[in-house]
Design a protein around this motif. Structure first.
Motif, PDB file in Angstrom:
ATOM      1  N   SER A  15      53.669  32.270  73.081  1.00  0.00           N
ATOM      2  CA  SER A  15      54.290  30.975  73.340  1.00  0.00           C
ATOM      3  C   SER A  15      55.795  31.125  73.488  1.00  0.00           C
ATOM      4  CB  SER A  15      53.975  29.998  72.202  1.00  0.00           C
ATOM      5  OG  SER A  15      52.587  29.838  72.051  1.00  0.00           O
ATOM      6  N   VAL A  16      56.409  30.123  74.061  1.00  0.00           N
ATOM      7  CA  VAL A  16      57.864  30.098  74.207  1.00  0.00           C
ATOM      8  C   VAL A  16      58.506  30.133  72.818  1.00  0.00           C
ATOM      9  CG1 VAL A  16      59.820  28.768  75.074  1.00  0.00           C
ATOM     10  CG2 VAL A  16      57.666  28.828  76.351  1.00  0.00           C
ATOM     11  N   ASP A  17      59.549  30.949  72.652  1.00  0.00           N
ATOM     12  CA  ASP A  17      60.326  31.072  71.417  1.00  0.00           C
ATOM     13  C   ASP A  17      59.589  31.776  70.296  1.00  0.00           C
ATOM     14  OD1 ASP A  17      62.541  29.793  72.562  1.00  0.00           O
ATOM     15  OD2 ASP A  17      61.789  27.808  71.993  1.00  0.00           O
ATOM     16  N   ASP A  18      58.528  32.501  70.621  1.00  0.00           N
ATOM     17  CA  ASP A  18      57.862  33.310  69.592  1.00  0.00           C
ATOM     18  C   ASP A  18      58.560  34.643  69.375  1.00  0.00           C
ATOM     19  OD1 ASP A  18      55.990  31.485  68.898  1.00  0.00           O
ATOM     20  OD2 ASP A  18      54.297  32.440  69.900  1.00  0.00           O
ATOM     21  N   GLY A  19      59.582  34.936  70.193  1.00  0.00           N
ATOM     22  CA  GLY A  19      60.350  36.169  70.027  1.00  0.00           C
ATOM     23  C   GLY A  19      59.921  37.301  70.928  1.00  0.00           C
ATOM     24  N   LYS A  20      59.298  36.952  72.058  1.00  0.00           N
ATOM     25  CA  LYS A  20      58.788  37.993  72.957  1.00  0.00           C
ATOM     26  C   LYS A  20      59.916  38.827  73.560  1.00  0.00           C
ATOM     27  CE  LYS A  20      56.328  36.399  76.286  1.00  0.00           C
ATOM     28  NZ  LYS A  20      57.156  36.727  77.458  1.00  0.00           N
ATOM     29  N   SER A  21      60.998  38.170  73.982  1.00  0.00           N
ATOM     30  CA  SER A  21      62.116  38.917  74.575  1.00  0.00           C
ATOM     31  C   SER A  21      62.736  39.860  73.551  1.00  0.00           C
ATOM     32  CB  SER A  21      63.179  37.948  75.106  1.00  0.00           C
ATOM     33  OG  SER A  21      62.697  37.228  76.213  1.00  0.00           O
ATOM     34  N   THR A  22      62.849  39.401  72.310  1.00  0.00           N
ATOM     35  CA  THR A  22      63.407  40.253  71.261  1.00  0.00           C
ATOM     36  C   THR A  22      62.490  41.439  70.988  1.00  0.00           C
ATOM     37  OG1 THR A  22      64.487  38.338  70.250  1.00  0.00           O
ATOM     38  CG2 THR A  22      64.265  40.302  68.897  1.00  0.00           C
ATOM     39  N   LEU A  23      61.172  41.207  70.990  1.00  0.00           N
ATOM     40  CA  LEU A  23      60.234  42.303  70.757  1.00  0.00           C
ATOM     41  C   LEU A  23      60.318  43.344  71.869  1.00  0.00           C
ATOM     42  CD1 LEU A  23      57.845  43.487  69.127  1.00  0.00           C
ATOM     43  CD2 LEU A  23      56.343  42.281  70.721  1.00  0.00           C
ATOM     44  N   VAL A  24      60.358  42.890  73.119  1.00  0.00           N
ATOM     45  CA  VAL A  24      60.450  43.833  74.235  1.00  0.00           C
ATOM     46  C   VAL A  24      61.769  44.608  74.150  1.00  0.00           C
ATOM     47  CG1 VAL A  24      60.565  44.065  76.743  1.00  0.00           C
ATOM     48  CG2 VAL A  24      58.965  42.439  75.716  1.00  0.00           C
ATOM     49  N   GLY A  25      62.847  43.899  73.858  1.00  0.00           N
ATOM     50  CA  GLY A  25      64.139  44.578  73.685  1.00  0.00           C
ATOM     51  C   GLY A  25      64.098  45.587  72.558  1.00  0.00           C
ATOM     52  N   ARG A  26      63.426  45.239  71.471  1.00  0.00           N
ATOM     53  CA  ARG A  26      63.316  46.151  70.328  1.00  0.00           C
ATOM     54  C   ARG A  26      62.522  47.405  70.711  1.00  0.00           C
ATOM     55  NH1 ARG A  26      65.880  47.459  65.921  1.00  0.00           N
ATOM     56  NH2 ARG A  26      66.255  45.228  65.546  1.00  0.00           N
ATOM     57  N   LEU A  27      61.434  47.249  71.457  1.00  0.00           N
ATOM     58  CA  LEU A  27      60.661  48.411  71.899  1.00  0.00           C
ATOM     59  C   LEU A  27      61.512  49.346  72.760  1.00  0.00           C
ATOM     60  CD1 LEU A  27      57.240  46.725  72.797  1.00  0.00           C
ATOM     61  CD2 LEU A  27      57.656  48.311  70.913  1.00  0.00           C
ATOM     62  N   LEU A  28      62.291  48.753  73.667  1.00  0.00           N
ATOM     63  CA  LEU A  28      63.166  49.567  74.511  1.00  0.00           C
ATOM     64  C   LEU A  28      64.235  50.264  73.678  1.00  0.00           C
ATOM     65  CD1 LEU A  28      63.707  47.074  77.501  1.00  0.00           C
ATOM     66  CD2 LEU A  28      62.134  49.018  77.405  1.00  0.00           C
ATOM     67  N   TYR A  29      64.771  49.556  72.700  1.00  0.00           N
ATOM     68  CA  TYR A  29      65.847  50.092  71.863  1.00  0.00           C
ATOM     69  C   TYR A  29      65.331  51.202  70.951  1.00  0.00           C
ATOM     70  CZ  TYR A  29      69.624  50.147  68.381  1.00  0.00           C
ATOM     71  OH  TYR A  29      70.645  50.527  67.529  1.00  0.00           O
ATOM     72  N   ASP A  30      64.218  50.953  70.282  1.00  0.00           N
ATOM     73  CA  ASP A  30      63.720  51.919  69.303  1.00  0.00           C
ATOM     74  C   ASP A  30      63.148  53.171  69.958  1.00  0.00           C
ATOM     75  OD1 ASP A  30      64.496  50.289  67.269  1.00  0.00           O
ATOM     76  OD2 ASP A  30      62.492  49.623  66.695  1.00  0.00           O
ATOM     77  N   THR A  31      62.774  53.088  71.228  1.00  0.00           N
ATOM     78  CA  THR A  31      62.292  54.281  71.939  1.00  0.00           C
ATOM     79  C   THR A  31      63.412  54.928  72.763  1.00  0.00           C
ATOM     80  OG1 THR A  31      61.500  52.905  73.776  1.00  0.00           O
ATOM     81  CG2 THR A  31      59.907  53.469  72.047  1.00  0.00           C
ATOM     82  N   LYS A  32      64.639  54.439  72.554  1.00  0.00           N
ATOM     83  CA  LYS A  32      65.814  54.991  73.261  1.00  0.00           C
ATOM     84  C   LYS A  32      65.625  54.962  74.775  1.00  0.00           C
ATOM     85  CE  LYS A  32      67.211  57.966  69.397  1.00  0.00           C
ATOM     86  NZ  LYS A  32      66.276  57.347  68.436  1.00  0.00           N
TER      87      LYS A  32
END
Length: 434
Positions: A15-32
């Motif tokens: 759903s909107v505002d469930d934090g999907k963009s943050t999760l995708v950003g976190r996956l990109l960040y944590d996998t360098k």
């Protein structure tokens, strides 16, 4: 000799505002998987907004802003990798009215991450997304219970949400080993790259750990060879006077020299005499490999034909039931004359009856609709001018899917699944709309 890590196709939904963009950003960040200057820019922008740390949603919010402005509503594809596996992630919109984009993004996914807000639990949009994933035959699901740090009793909230989700997914046909729930905080990184001390009640894998180790399943019910012929190669040179090869990509199964195959729709049987590639001959080739097949007999094969394993070849058909997701502004009505593209074959098609419509709001089926509108999913009957060699979608996703195309403009109007995929959802039937 080193081997490239295998590829897992995943998608996100929520759903909107469930934090999907943050999760995708976190996956990109944590996998360098993002450049240092991108992180620096995000960090600076976050500080300017008064935040203590980088807002990782900014790594993917550029496209989301375009979506919200109405410039384009599409699926964004992200790429990241770990030492053991590489990933293609389809980031789908969270709004209810973009079902077609969720279908597009998840249609090739081997795993879908469904996000829920720990404060809200399983909501109507979660149920809709789960039903669409079941319809598409997605083999694996991850429920990411996000913002777990914002609830007072995290353990109780997580266990209740997990139980609700298990009940939902089992009713839609998933088994226990196909579904996992993980409590996460995409903002702080809890249980993303490593297990968090903030969730002592959870003893399962972190999200990335699970993505690295989950079985790489394309189809729950594998079939034999399916090879849509894309091009007939006849060099006619002194060096290769009798060469006749059939080029394409293996859409399902495997093929080996000496295998008995059948050419569809003609039904001619022969055997594989050679498997050519740009890197030399092969004895065996698998799904996804682009090859040129040579046959032992001189048979009539052309673009659009399918070379299939003789043991389980589908029966070519010109009339079948299908489930379609409608992608166009103009609604689909009975009698529509369209083009149907299945594999490498394109043929004329007529839409017969519109049998039922999938009601996403009520998770039910509406009988005898007058039309299928934009973003709606329905069961229809189709008749084609030429036979197609298609499997039921529930048997094989690649050889059981097709596109409906506008014969005038060439635009894609609908995405179809051969067979009655809606019947697999065990939904309740509702009367036709008045």
């Amino acid at each position: 000799m080193t081997h490239a890590p295998d590829l897992l196709r995943i998608a996100t939904a929520g759903s909107v505002d469930d934090g999907k963009s943050t999760l995708v950003g976190r996956l990109l960040y944590d996998t360098k998987s993002v450049l240092a200057d991108q992180i620096d820019a995000v960090t600076k922008a976050s500080v300017d907004r008064g935040l203590d740390g980088p807002d990782l949603s900014l790594l993917v919010d550029g496209l989301r802003a375009e979506r919200e402005q109405g410039i384009t509503i599409d699926v964004a594809y992200r790429y990241f990798a770990t030492p053991t596996r590489s990933f293609v992630l389809a980031d789908t919109p969270g709004h209810v009215q973009y079902t077609r984009n969720t279908v597009s993004g998840a249609s090739t996914a081997q795993l879908v991450i469904l996000l829920v807000d720990a404060r809200n639990g399983v909501v109507a949009q979660t149920r809709r997304h789960a039903a669409v994933m079941a319809l598409l035959g997605v083999p694996q699901l991850v429920l990411a219970v996000n913002k777990i740090d914002l609830v007072d009793d995290a353990e109780t909230a997580f266990r209740q949400i997990s139980a609700d989700f298990v009940e939902l997914t089992r009713s839609l046909g998933w088994s226990a080993d196909q579904v996992i729930s993980i409590p996460v905080s995409a903002l702080h990184g809890d249980n993303i790259a490593s297990r968090s001390e903030g969730t002592p009640f959870y003893d399962g894998p972190a999200l990335i750990e699970h993505l690295e180790t989950v079985p790489n399943v394309t189809d729950p019910r594998p079939v034999g060879l399916r090879f849509p012929v894309q091009y007939v190669i006849r060099p006619r040179t002194p060096e290769f006077p009798d060469y006749r090869g059939y080029a394409g990509q293996i859409s399902a199964g495997r093929v080996s020299v000496g295998d008995e195959v059948v050419v569809l729709p003609s039904g001619t049987r022969t055997t594989i005499s050679k498997i050519d590639t740009a890197d030399g001959d092969l004895e065996t080739a698998h799904t996804g490999r682009s090859v040129t097949l040579l046959l032992a007999d001189d048979v009539d094969v052309s673009r659009g034909d399918v070379i299939a394993a003789a043991v389980d070849a589908p029966e070519p058909t010109q009339q079948f039931t299908a489930t379609v997701c409608w992608l166009a502004e103009k609604p689909l009505r009975p009698g529509a004359r369209l083009l149907l593209k299945h594999g490498t074959r394109t043929t004329q098609a007529i839409i017969g009856s519109l049998d039922v419509l999938f009601d996403e709001q009520g998770l039910s089926l509406v009988d005898a609709p007058e039309s299928v509108e934009l973003n709606q999913i329905g069961r229809i009957s189709v008749q084609t001018a030429e036979p197609i060699a298609a499997d039921d979608y529930q048997t094989n996703r690649e050889s059981g899917s097709f596109l409906l195309i506008d014969p005038q403009g060439g635009n894609t109007l609908g995405a179809g699944l051969v067979g009655d995929a809606l019947a697999e959802l065990h939904l309740n039937a509702s009367p036709a709309p008045v």
